[in-house]
Design an enzyme around this catalytic site. Sequence first.
Site, short mmCIF file in Angstrom:
data_model
loop_
_atom_site.label_atom_id
_atom_site.label_comp_id
_atom_site.label_asym_id
_atom_site.label_seq_id
_atom_site.Cartn_x
_atom_site.Cartn_y
_atom_site.Cartn_z
N GLU A 22 0.84 -1.20 0.00
CA GLU A 22 0.00 0.00 0.00
C GLU A 22 0.87 1.25 0.00
O GLU A 22 2.06 1.21 0.33
CB GLU A 22 -0.92 0.02 1.24
CG GLU A 22 -2.34 -0.47 0.97
CD GLU A 22 -3.20 0.59 0.27
OE1 GLU A 22 -2.64 1.61 -0.21
OE2 GLU A 22 -4.42 0.41 0.21
N ASN A 105 -4.91 5.16 8.39
CA ASN A 105 -4.92 4.71 7.01
C ASN A 105 -3.87 5.49 6.22
O ASN A 105 -2.75 5.65 6.64
CB ASN A 105 -6.34 4.89 6.45
CG ASN A 105 -6.62 4.09 5.21
OD1 ASN A 105 -5.83 3.25 4.82
ND2 ASN A 105 -7.76 4.34 4.59
N ASP A 123 -14.37 -0.98 12.60
CA ASP A 123 -13.55 -2.19 12.54
C ASP A 123 -13.87 -2.95 11.25
O ASP A 123 -14.68 -3.88 11.25
CB ASP A 123 -13.80 -3.06 13.77
CG ASP A 123 -12.87 -4.27 13.83
OD1 ASP A 123 -12.03 -4.43 12.93
OD2 ASP A 123 -13.00 -5.06 14.79
N ASN A 155 -9.33 7.60 2.27
CA ASN A 155 -8.28 6.66 1.88
C ASN A 155 -7.17 7.42 1.17
O ASN A 155 -6.59 8.33 1.75
CB ASN A 155 -8.91 5.56 1.01
CG ASN A 155 -8.22 4.23 1.13
OD1 ASN A 155 -7.03 4.17 1.35
ND2 ASN A 155 -8.98 3.16 1.00
N ASP A 216 -9.49 3.78 -3.89
CA ASP A 216 -8.53 3.48 -2.83
C ASP A 216 -7.35 4.44 -2.99
O ASP A 216 -7.52 5.64 -2.86
CB ASP A 216 -8.14 2.00 -2.90
CG ASP A 216 -7.47 1.47 -1.64
OD1 ASP A 216 -6.81 2.25 -0.94
OD2 ASP A 216 -7.60 0.26 -1.37
#
Length: 302
Positions: A22, A105, A123, A155, A216
């Site tokens: 990521e 994140n 969660d 994100n 994302d």
Amino acid sequence: MGRGQPATGQPAVVLEGFSYLECPRWHEGRLWVSDFYTERVVAVDSRGGTEVVAEVPGQPSGLGFLPDGRLLVVSMRDHRVLVRERSGRLAEHADLSGVVSGVLNDMVVDDRGRAWVGNFGFDLMGGAPLRYTTLTRVDPDGSVAVAAEDLGFPNGMVILPGGVLVVAETFAGRLTAFDIGEDGELSGRRVWAQFGQTPQTDDVEAAVQRLEVAPDGICADAEGAIWVADAVHNRVIRVQEGGRILDEIDAGTGVFACMLGGGDGRTLFLCAAPSFAEHERRPVREAQLLAVGVEVPHAGLP
């Protein structure tokens, strides 16, 4: 790509054998990327050589660089942003536990060293109901403040030339823009791109099924378009403001983040894996770093 030109090929495997990659960043001739479940930040050079630049037991995510070149790393599970000192040692840059309860994140850092950090808000891996959440600003001195509220899983983020922050709201199916003030305050909230209707449900599985695009990780190019990793449709798309999709690249597998880099800024790197579920990704090493050539080079931050 730009002016109707397509991407120049299909994604090729650059590296493999990771858990879940990521937050890729191109910096000083290398791609820096977090591998969630080996708890490492890895830098990859143009020959495919790798260096572990940080080990983050709290699970690394968002990456960025301060004006003096030091690396900032989101430590997801203990709600901290860490700084990698010149010696290689990690130290605490900011503690977000007072303003954020969910797992941290992605992050973007501007040219003044201000960082914006997203969080899950609920969660996700434990099956909790979907909840909207906040975006947090971390100033260069480590102080923290809530920057925005009511975001549907903030994100990936980019800062476009001119000082516009764009946030991918994964479970809202949109990109949302803000103007960044001189003091770091956000204003002028608006939808930069909407992909279908925002799911009106707190059931994650139902929301995923209804999303036309699940944005994302994102990155921007020199024509003002944004490349978006679509987390549920095995692709990246290139989008202009207003939501028109200019290009699409089928990755043939799940793709969860993207970054323009390479010597000329025209290599689109993709963080790929068969799925995003922690219980599926943690025990195996199926994640890959892919790359494909594009016509329009990188712009903005990261």
